[in-house]
Design a protein around this motif. Sequence first.
Motif, short mmCIF file in Angstrom:
data_model
loop_
_atom_site.label_atom_id
_atom_site.label_comp_id
_atom_site.label_asym_id
_atom_site.label_seq_id
_atom_site.Cartn_x
_atom_site.Cartn_y
_atom_site.Cartn_z
N THR A 98 0.82 -1.20 0.00
CA THR A 98 0.00 0.00 0.00
C THR A 98 0.86 1.26 0.00
O THR A 98 0.56 2.24 -0.71
N SER A 101 2.22 2.15 -3.38
CA SER A 101 1.15 2.67 -4.23
C SER A 101 0.92 4.15 -3.97
O SER A 101 0.71 4.94 -4.90
N LEU A 102 1.00 4.56 -2.70
CA LEU A 102 0.77 5.95 -2.35
C LEU A 102 1.90 6.86 -2.83
O LEU A 102 1.70 8.05 -3.05
N GLY A 105 2.69 4.91 -7.24
CA GLY A 105 1.58 4.57 -8.11
C GLY A 105 1.31 3.08 -8.21
O GLY A 105 2.07 2.24 -7.68
N PRO A 106 0.23 2.71 -8.91
CA PRO A 106 -0.23 1.31 -8.94
C PRO A 106 0.72 0.34 -9.64
O PRO A 106 0.77 -0.83 -9.29
N SER A 109 3.48 -0.47 -7.26
CA SER A 109 2.93 -1.21 -6.12
C SER A 109 2.63 -2.65 -6.51
O SER A 109 2.70 -3.56 -5.67
N GLU A 330 -9.35 -3.74 -2.98
CA GLU A 330 -9.14 -2.75 -4.03
C GLU A 330 -9.81 -3.14 -5.35
O GLU A 330 -9.94 -2.32 -6.25
N ARG A 461 -5.42 -7.16 -12.96
CA ARG A 461 -5.62 -5.71 -13.06
C ARG A 461 -6.23 -5.34 -14.42
O ARG A 461 -7.09 -4.47 -14.52
N PRO A 468 -6.48 -0.01 -9.63
CA PRO A 468 -7.10 0.09 -8.30
C PRO A 468 -6.45 1.18 -7.44
O PRO A 468 -5.27 1.46 -7.57
N ARG A 469 -7.23 1.78 -6.58
CA ARG A 469 -6.71 2.77 -5.64
C ARG A 469 -6.39 2.08 -4.32
O ARG A 469 -7.11 1.20 -3.87
N ALA A 470 -5.30 2.51 -3.70
CA ALA A 470 -4.87 1.89 -2.45
C ALA A 470 -5.94 2.07 -1.37
O ALA A 470 -6.43 3.19 -1.16
#
Length: 487
Positions: A98, A101-102, A105-106, A109, A330, A461, A468-470
């Motif tokens: 997570t 990702s923050l 980015g995805p 992550s 997610e 994905r 997806p967003r974290a």
Amino acid sequence: MEALERAIARPDPVPGVGANSPVSGLARRSVGFFDVLGQSVAAIAPSAAATTIPILAVATAGAGSVIAIAIAAVIALAVAASVSVFARRVAAAGGIYTFVSLGLGPRASLVAGAAMLVGYAFVAMSELFSAGHFLVIAFAPSGVPTVVGCLVLVAIGAAFIAVLLGGIRLSTRLTLLIEVATVTALLVVVVVLLTVVPIDPAAYVPRPDHPQGLVVAVVIAMTAFVGFESSASLGVEAKRPFATIPRVLTWTVLAAGALFVLVSIAEVAAFDLLGLDLAASGTPMDDIARGFGVGWAAVALDVLVAFSFFAAAVAATTAGVRILFSMAREGLLPVGLGRTSERTGVPVRAVALLVPVIVVVPVILRLADFDMISVMEIVLVASGTGFLLGYVLVCAAVPPFLRRIGEATLWPVVRAVAAAVVLAAGLVVFLTMTGDVVSVWSVVLFAGALVGAVVVLAVFRARAGAAPRAVRDVPLASDVLGGDARR
């Protein structure tokens, strides 16, 4: 005062605060400081790592093994500080997955999540295998039939599943209890050794003509610390996550680093006095105990180390399960993996997906007559490489994350970048030494598992559509005064 009392008794509603969290279902805010500490300590398995990692460090760095372990502890502290940057601000179950990702980015992550899943799964397999190995040699030093060894592993696997399904408080408290007992016993042995064994400073000076061995030993020693970050996966379940988790991360690395250095000094000195080769030893503390005529102590230590490996497997799997849970919430993985038990809050379907592989592989390795050193050199090194890749990515994620939230300052950014560069360089050296000090099969196993995991996650994905967003925990109505409609 009456106005204050009225405001507390009948607070004004707080707009925008919901009743559910994106990670609801987990045992939210149910575990305290020592539970979280138990997760990190057990994941490192300090007593087990302290008795095994020096073997690999000595094999690569020789006299420089103790210095290599000290350097690895400093690097681990820098990584802990980088993870804490996120843990002070975000409560999440996905941990490093997570956090990356923050910051990055995805796409990054996805790689980080795959690397950490590979790391947690492989290390859990290796630790269950090692738990069975030490339990067997404790009572049958000359060995037992393969079938008996497999039955021991099956029994350990059953206990492993029962603990995981029992809930987070059961697993963290049991593993902390185990580690306190094993570390205490190990410290007693080490203190006794340091008082009776002469210490020769020259035995700890690295060879100037073999610098690459020291570099590789540092990376190998880093594998002794892997798992310390797993407490971040309890961000949802911890009572005070923003305060507790950063403290646990730092304290765990400091305490483990001190223990590893002390044990390494004692082992090198004791083997030098006994005229034995530490690099060739499969069970160094056993050899020391028998060399000093106290073979009974070897049995007790083997049992304790077996329990330590068991606790580490539980902790690693706990963190791995929560990555799968987060991916499911997610929308990256099937939604069923995000469902939890109403009674315990355990992501039962994620456990059902991951645990059978972790339990079955050690049995297969035992059937194939693999010894513990071979498993360590292949499976454990492969898992350590996964963790180190995850650490590189989370350190690299710190600068963009802090810049995005408007809190970028010089020291955290410089520290994170330096840690990422050092780890990445060490990892490159480590992997390019294959065939010399690192098994080619370790690299093949890691690369195959990582690529396979990335491909599977990428396919899911693509099916999900948008990246997806974290997911992370958010304040609930029940957390704030005036937020709970029932008040």
